[in-house]
Design a protein around this motif. Structure first.
Motif, PDB file in Angstrom:
ATOM      1  N   TYR A   1      19.617  68.258  18.414  1.00 31.30           N
ATOM      2  CA  TYR A   1      20.028  68.113  17.289  1.00 31.30           C
ATOM      3  C   TYR A   1      21.196  69.013  17.154  1.00 31.30           C
ATOM      4  CZ  TYR A   1      15.195  66.223  15.911  1.00 31.30           C
ATOM      5  OH  TYR A   1      14.243  65.482  16.251  1.00 31.30           O
TER       6      TYR A   1
ATOM      7  N   GLU B   1      24.074  66.989  18.620  1.00 28.39           N
ATOM      8  CA  GLU B   1      24.544  65.972  17.861  1.00 28.39           C
ATOM      9  C   GLU B   1      25.423  66.442  16.455  1.00 28.39           C
ATOM     10  OE1 GLU B   1      22.542  62.760  14.757  1.00 28.39           O
ATOM     11  OE2 GLU B   1      21.193  63.765  16.277  1.00 28.39           O
TER      12      GLU B   1
ATOM     13  N   ALA C   1      29.517  65.705  15.988  1.00 31.41           N
ATOM     14  CA  ALA C   1      29.796  64.914  14.634  1.00 31.41           C
ATOM     15  C   ALA C   1      30.804  65.953  13.913  1.00 31.41           C
ATOM     16  CB  ALA C   1      28.534  65.029  13.750  1.00 31.41           C
TER      17      ALA C   1
ATOM     18  N   SER D   1      30.346  64.286   9.789  1.00 32.49           N
ATOM     19  CA  SER D   1      29.298  65.237   8.949  1.00 32.49           C
ATOM     20  C   SER D   1      27.759  65.533   9.573  1.00 32.49           C
ATOM     21  CB  SER D   1      29.303  64.258   7.520  1.00 32.49           C
ATOM     22  OG  SER D   1      28.328  65.039   6.795  1.00 32.49           O
TER      23      SER D   1
ATOM     24  N   LEU E   1      25.384  65.429   7.555  1.00 32.77           N
ATOM     25  CA  LEU E   1      24.433  64.903   6.433  1.00 32.77           C
ATOM     26  C   LEU E   1      23.262  64.101   6.967  1.00 32.77           C
ATOM     27  CD1 LEU E   1      24.102  64.273   3.510  1.00 32.77           C
ATOM     28  CD2 LEU E   1      25.405  62.223   3.663  1.00 32.77           C
ATOM     29  N   SER E   2      23.449  63.426   8.243  1.00 28.76           N
ATOM     30  CA  SER E   2      22.211  62.960   8.668  1.00 28.76           C
ATOM     31  C   SER E   2      21.201  63.819   9.218  1.00 28.76           C
ATOM     32  CB  SER E   2      22.608  62.014   9.787  1.00 28.76           C
ATOM     33  OG  SER E   2      23.364  62.603  10.863  1.00 28.76           O
ATOM     34  N   LEU E   3      21.630  64.806   9.724  1.00 28.50           N
ATOM     35  CA  LEU E   3      20.715  65.946  10.260  1.00 28.50           C
ATOM     36  C   LEU E   3      20.251  66.680   9.072  1.00 28.50           C
ATOM     37  CD1 LEU E   3      19.315  67.608  12.378  1.00 28.50           C
ATOM     38  CD2 LEU E   3      21.592  69.166  12.408  1.00 28.50           C
TER      39      LEU E   3
ATOM     40  N   ASP F   1      19.841  65.710   5.649  1.00 29.91           N
ATOM     41  CA  ASP F   1      19.027  64.476   5.326  1.00 29.91           C
ATOM     42  C   ASP F   1      17.372  64.643   5.918  1.00 29.91           C
ATOM     43  OD1 ASP F   1      20.467  63.548   2.896  1.00 29.91           O
ATOM     44  OD2 ASP F   1      20.982  61.964   4.129  1.00 29.91           O
ATOM     45  N   ALA F   2      17.647  64.438   7.146  1.00 27.41           N
ATOM     46  CA  ALA F   2      16.190  64.357   8.043  1.00 27.41           C
ATOM     47  C   ALA F   2      15.563  65.682   7.862  1.00 27.41           C
ATOM     48  CB  ALA F   2      16.765  64.071   9.504  1.00 27.41           C
TER      49      ALA F   2
END
Length: 320
Positions: free
Chosen positions: A247, A250, A254, A260, A262-264, A266-267
């Motif tokens: 994580y 990643e 990014a 961003s 953002l995906s991490l 959000d999850a």
């Protein structure tokens, strides 16, 4: 179901062992403590608790013996109990890792009834001064149920755990160690890394450090030798670290490419919120080892152990 414990011996009077001794007295059960640390022994005695001069003396006449010392000391403590246990006495422990304790007790006390345990409670402070009788209220408390565990003794200890306000979770040693790798071992390793990373940023960053840094690095205040006993020797921890590192990699990649996190975010946000708000439902359970382990594996726990005319009935909760 009445556990019938008349006398509980607690070997080790730190945060958890001390809290157990205090909880036992609060519950009206006779208790006696012992610790190799003379200061801890004297502190407990000065607070009005019964203490013994040795492991053997503490165990004499007790029908429940709690091993509450750090993992490296468990084997010697178990060996010191040989020949000093009352008939029918149950031995348990409070260690974070279960398989090393199970192996040590089996080796040193063959034939003795042992039910490994781990109360998920405590703070970063340690020692008798940090102990308190309400430590285990509503806390999960894993109780190991292996193929050679006496089910009646397991139920007796589960009833005791319920009586002191905690929530017994049936599990195998391997399952419990794999789980705590991610929710105890990993958070401690990350806290140490965060504390060091913050320090490396210089004095300005440390002056500006606020809630997120303080919360994230809080458990780095724990005594280092205790952290090693929760992490070292757990084969599941490297895999948990691999997942966390993936994580972080990643997120790093990014950001380096102008992207961003953002995906991490959000999850991670969804995972935390879902955990905080997960729903549970009441269930009735059979006094069956396989069924109990399956109940624990799905995140369930026991709320009551009831002795009825046609046998033992267990009440519990499980996530929906």
């Amino acid at each position: 179901m009445s556990t019938g414990f008349a006398r509980v011996a607690v070997l080790g009077l730190g945060l958890i062992g001390g809290s157990i001794l205090q909880t036992v007295r609060h519950a009206g059960i006779a208790g006696v403590g012992y610790d190799v640390d003379v200061a801890a022994l004297e502190a407990a005695s000065s607070d009005g608790f019964a203490v013994a001069p040795s492991t053997a003396a503490a165990a004499r006449g007790a029908d429940l013996i709690v091993l509450a010392m750090p993992l490296p000391a468990v084997r010697d403590a178990a060996a010191a109990l040989r020949g000093h246990l009352s008939p029918g006495a149950i031995v348990t422990d409070v260690g974070t890792l279960k398989q090393p304790v199970v192996d040590a007790v089996r080796a040193e006390l063959p034939g003795v009834s042992f039910v490994g345990g781990h109360p998920l409670a405590g703070v970063e402070d340690t020692g008798w001064p940090a102990a308190r009788p309400a430590m285990f209220r509503d806390a999960s408390w894993s109780l190991v149920l292996e193929a050679d565990t006496d089910l009646d003794d397991w139920l007796r200890l589960a009833s005791f755990v319920c009586d002191i306000g905690a929530r017994p979770v049936p599990t195998t040693a391997a399952d419990q160690d794999a789980a705590v790798a991610r929710v105890i071992g990993l958070p401690h390793v990350l806290a140490e890394a965060l504390a060091l990373t913050g320090l490396a940023g210089g004095p300005l960053g440390l002056t500006l450090a606020a809630g997120s840094y303080m919360s994230g690095s809080r458990v780095a205040r724990t005594r280092p030798e205790l952290v090693t006993t929760w992490c070292d020797g757990n084969p599941a921890l490297p895999t948990a670290l691999d997942d966390a590192i993936s994580y972080l990699v990643e997120a790093r990649d990014a950001l380096r490419s102008g992207g961003s996190v953002l995906s991490l975010a959000d999850a991670g946000h969804a995972a935390r919120i879902n955990w905080e708000h997960r729903q549970v439902e009441p269930v009735e359970l059979r006094a069956d080892a396989a069924a109990l382990v399956a109940h624990g594996r799905c995140g369930g726990w026991i709320t009551a152990v009831l002795q009825e005319p046609d046998g033992v009935r267990l009440l519990g909760m499980r996530p929906v």
